[in-house]
Design a protein around this motif. Sequence first.
Motif, PDB file in Angstrom:
ATOM      1  N   PRO A  44       0.834  -1.195   0.000  1.00  0.00           N
ATOM      2  CA  PRO A  44       0.000   0.000   0.000  1.00  0.00           C
ATOM      3  C   PRO A  44       0.875   1.253   0.000  1.00  0.00           C
ATOM      4  CG  PRO A  44       0.035  -1.016   2.165  1.00  0.00           C
ATOM      5  CD  PRO A  44       0.744  -1.948   1.241  1.00  0.00           C
ATOM      6  N   ASP A  45       0.270   2.381  -0.300  1.00  0.00           N
ATOM      7  CA  ASP A  45       1.001   3.643  -0.463  1.00  0.00           C
ATOM      8  C   ASP A  45       0.863   4.497   0.802  1.00  0.00           C
ATOM      9  OD1 ASP A  45       1.608   6.395  -1.284  1.00  0.00           O
ATOM     10  OD2 ASP A  45       1.490   5.657  -3.348  1.00  0.00           O
ATOM     11  N   GLN A  46       2.018   4.912   1.328  1.00  0.00           N
ATOM     12  CA  GLN A  46       2.018   5.860   2.459  1.00  0.00           C
ATOM     13  C   GLN A  46       1.610   5.217   3.792  1.00  0.00           C
ATOM     14  OE1 GLN A  46       1.243   9.772   1.056  1.00  0.00           O
ATOM     15  NE2 GLN A  46       0.352  10.479   2.960  1.00  0.00           N
ATOM     16  N   VAL A  84       9.357   8.847  -1.094  1.00  0.00           N
ATOM     17  CA  VAL A  84       8.257   9.365  -1.902  1.00  0.00           C
ATOM     18  C   VAL A  84       8.037   8.381  -3.044  1.00  0.00           C
ATOM     19  CG1 VAL A  84       9.552  10.821  -3.523  1.00  0.00           C
ATOM     20  CG2 VAL A  84       7.270  11.548  -2.764  1.00  0.00           C
ATOM     21  N   CYS A  85       6.862   8.503  -3.679  1.00  0.00           N
ATOM     22  CA  CYS A  85       6.365   7.463  -4.583  1.00  0.00           C
ATOM     23  C   CYS A  85       7.340   6.907  -5.626  1.00  0.00           C
ATOM     24  CB  CYS A  85       5.156   8.016  -5.322  1.00  0.00           C
ATOM     25  SG  CYS A  85       3.695   7.066  -4.977  1.00  0.00           S
ATOM     26  N   SER A  86       7.544   7.669  -6.701  1.00  0.00           N
ATOM     27  CA  SER A  86       8.255   7.112  -7.859  1.00  0.00           C
ATOM     28  C   SER A  86       9.694   6.698  -7.538  1.00  0.00           C
ATOM     29  CB  SER A  86       8.236   8.110  -9.028  1.00  0.00           C
ATOM     30  OG  SER A  86       6.925   8.523  -9.297  1.00  0.00           O
ATOM     31  N   PHE A  88      10.916   5.497  -4.792  1.00  0.00           N
ATOM     32  CA  PHE A  88      10.866   4.193  -4.127  1.00  0.00           C
ATOM     33  C   PHE A  88      10.577   3.096  -5.142  1.00  0.00           C
ATOM     34  CE2 PHE A  88       8.542   0.560  -2.610  1.00  0.00           C
ATOM     35  CZ  PHE A  88       9.273   0.142  -1.521  1.00  0.00           C
ATOM     36  N   ARG A  89       9.570   3.339  -5.961  1.00  0.00           N
ATOM     37  CA  ARG A  89       9.125   2.303  -6.908  1.00  0.00           C
ATOM     38  C   ARG A  89      10.229   1.940  -7.890  1.00  0.00           C
ATOM     39  NH1 ARG A  89       3.246   2.151  -6.519  1.00  0.00           N
ATOM     40  NH2 ARG A  89       2.803   3.428  -4.690  1.00  0.00           N
ATOM     41  N   ALA A  90      10.988   2.957  -8.315  1.00  0.00           N
ATOM     42  CA  ALA A  90      12.087   2.679  -9.247  1.00  0.00           C
ATOM     43  C   ALA A  90      13.212   1.916  -8.546  1.00  0.00           C
ATOM     44  CB  ALA A  90      12.608   3.986  -9.835  1.00  0.00           C
ATOM     45  N   GLY A 140      -2.759  -2.339  -9.647  1.00  0.00           N
ATOM     46  CA  GLY A 140      -2.746  -1.125  -8.827  1.00  0.00           C
ATOM     47  C   GLY A 140      -1.797  -0.054  -9.340  1.00  0.00           C
ATOM     48  N   LYS A 141      -1.327   0.749  -8.404  1.00  0.00           N
ATOM     49  CA  LYS A 141      -0.544   1.944  -8.750  1.00  0.00           C
ATOM     50  C   LYS A 141       0.866   1.589  -9.236  1.00  0.00           C
ATOM     51  CE  LYS A 141       0.789   6.374  -6.674  1.00  0.00           C
ATOM     52  NZ  LYS A 141       0.477   7.305  -5.561  1.00  0.00           N
ATOM     53  N   TRP A 142       1.273   2.213 -10.332  1.00  0.00           N
ATOM     54  CA  TRP A 142       2.590   1.966 -10.921  1.00  0.00           C
ATOM     55  C   TRP A 142       3.468   3.211 -10.769  1.00  0.00           C
ATOM     56  CZ3 TRP A 142       5.789  -1.669 -12.641  1.00  0.00           C
ATOM     57  CH2 TRP A 142       6.717  -1.421 -13.678  1.00  0.00           C
ATOM     58  N   PRO A 244      -3.230   3.706   2.378  1.00  0.00           N
ATOM     59  CA  PRO A 244      -3.776   4.871   3.086  1.00  0.00           C
ATOM     60  C   PRO A 244      -3.264   6.234   2.625  1.00  0.00           C
ATOM     61  CG  PRO A 244      -2.051   3.866   4.407  1.00  0.00           C
ATOM     62  CD  PRO A 244      -2.196   3.019   3.161  1.00  0.00           C
ATOM     63  N   HIS A 245      -2.920   6.365   1.338  1.00  0.00           N
ATOM     64  CA  HIS A 245      -2.568   7.675   0.773  1.00  0.00           C
ATOM     65  C   HIS A 245      -3.771   8.622   0.879  1.00  0.00           C
ATOM     66  CE1 HIS A 245      -1.463  10.574  -2.386  1.00  0.00           C
ATOM     67  NE2 HIS A 245      -0.242  10.084  -2.343  1.00  0.00           N
ATOM     68  N   THR A 246      -3.497   9.930   0.895  1.00  0.00           N
ATOM     69  CA  THR A 246      -4.566  10.933   0.860  1.00  0.00           C
ATOM     70  C   THR A 246      -5.440  10.705  -0.382  1.00  0.00           C
ATOM     71  OG1 THR A 246      -3.085  12.385  -0.369  1.00  0.00           O
ATOM     72  CG2 THR A 246      -3.238  12.740   2.027  1.00  0.00           C
ATOM     73  N   SER A 325       5.610  -0.941   2.185  1.00  0.00           N
ATOM     74  CA  SER A 325       4.991   0.282   1.668  1.00  0.00           C
ATOM     75  C   SER A 325       6.068   1.132   0.996  1.00  0.00           C
ATOM     76  CB  SER A 325       4.329   1.064   2.804  1.00  0.00           C
ATOM     77  OG  SER A 325       3.687   2.224   2.306  1.00  0.00           O
ATOM     78  N   ASP A 326       5.638   2.102   0.174  1.00  0.00           N
ATOM     79  CA  ASP A 326       6.630   2.912  -0.559  1.00  0.00           C
ATOM     80  C   ASP A 326       7.250   4.012   0.306  1.00  0.00           C
ATOM     81  OD1 ASP A 326       4.265   4.380  -0.525  1.00  0.00           O
ATOM     82  OD2 ASP A 326       4.465   5.111  -2.582  1.00  0.00           O
ATOM     83  N   HIS A 327       6.590   4.364   1.395  1.00  0.00           N
ATOM     84  CA  HIS A 327       7.094   5.357   2.353  1.00  0.00           C
ATOM     85  C   HIS A 327       6.073   5.456   3.465  1.00  0.00           C
ATOM     86  CE1 HIS A 327       4.141   8.038   0.564  1.00  0.00           C
ATOM     87  NE2 HIS A 327       4.622   7.687  -0.606  1.00  0.00           N
ATOM     88  N   GLY A 328       6.406   6.244   4.477  1.00  0.00           N
ATOM     89  CA  GLY A 328       5.490   6.397   5.593  1.00  0.00           C
ATOM     90  C   GLY A 328       4.641   7.652   5.477  1.00  0.00           C
TER      91      GLY A 328
END
Length: 494
Positions: A44-46, A84-86, A88-90, A140-142, A244-246, A325-328
Amino acid sequence: MKSNCSRREFLRTAAGSLVALSFADSLLARSRSAKPPNLVFVFPDQMRGQALGFMNEDPVITPNLDNFASKSLVLTKAVSNYPVCSPFRAMLMTGKYPHANKVLSNCNSRSAPFGCELQESDRCWSDVLKDRGYSLGYIGKWHLDAPYKPYVKCENNRPSFAWNEWCPPNRRHGFDFWYSYGTYDYHFTPMYWATDSPRNKPIRVKQWGPEHEADLAIKYIRNEGGRYRKANRPFALVISMNPPHTPYQLVPKKYVDMYEPRTYKDLINRPNVNKEGDTPGGKLARRHIKNYLAMVTGVDDQFGRVLKTLKHEGLENDTIVVFTSDHGNCLGSHEHATKNVHYEESMRVPFLIRWPGKIRPRRDDLLISTPDIYPTLLELMGFGKDIPEQVQGTSHASLFLTGKGKRPASQLYIWVPVGKPAWGRRGLRTHRYTLMISKTEGKPVEYVLHDNVNDPYQLKNVADEKPDVVAELTRELEKWLRKNNDPWLSVEKA
Ligand code: CA
């Protein structure tokens, strides 16, 4: 006993049947181990590392994760190195730090002119598994593609600032089953592109994102109608939920109700939040804590459904399951709204891995870094020799399996301003300290040092009090940055 005796003769004596049985068992074991394990990777994100019920930090309800943790290796000090998102994902996909994989900021129209997106030429862990015959699914989110004009028509793509983009098949790095989007935070009305969806025809859905994605993941695991993956092949499935991202209010009421009648007074327990004060951080925390925790409970619920399916399908023992998760999320801690800072709430993430019979359930304070995930997983799955030389992360596979192995002494922290790879913040986290050094053009260099043992909520900057520690950690930081060819070292101090 003659070696050429018939099977019937062999089974005639009691001793012989035992031998025959154990022989069959060992054959079975060999055939089992001959098939590499499946992988289910859920992130999940965040979701901050503190938001796990069994960790006794946030007062959060996570029964499935609590149970899962009792069967997993739990890394209590896992972080997102660039929270932060991208980025982390990369790092996750390439096993490389941002200066090597070119994803130095979030992918959007402002970073696009700097080539900020996952490189098609990078060899991701999913490319390796594809070549090893795996079926690969991404749900899901990429968020690893730069938006280009004319932008995809959707609510978060404006002419002045665009975020969302379709990922064309040639950029999917081996994933043959696709049900994904770039970034889009409408959790009750999410959008996706399926495997064959053209760019101009995304699928619009009216269902809470994590629930919708779990529904699909369950179909994928069951391989309903044989339509999702090759039945005789191992599979790897990524489930990348957005909450639980905004925005935190986009959460089903049933999860919020589980927190009634508690209020923010019961739910905010971090002393670094201005709980009753009239500051933006305090107000944000009071307004959103319940919904944030409820979202985590919703993610936990959906994760539980996926776990149940694995068990029901008899796949539990053959499947490595990772939850991270990708970050807190700061949610008002240190007056920060979300992420992308060096604080614990932003950097620390859940990291749980379960592989029954192979990885002993326990807790470990290993200082794992995001690029380590790729080589660790591939080696665990039996593909250590396939890890490309360009991967910068370290495999901790033997440590996961035996508890023994070389342990890193620190984790890197990174933040890069868009288009300025040599500037921004770099830092280091050890078992005791977090160091953060900020370089901004035209401003003096800023040093922040937290003693995380004596000051776990990082309320005090002790950089001035401990110059020796700052000097020692700076040397360690410079070693990381030289290894990563980070141009930050070459920037003159203002
Ligand atoms: Ca994110």
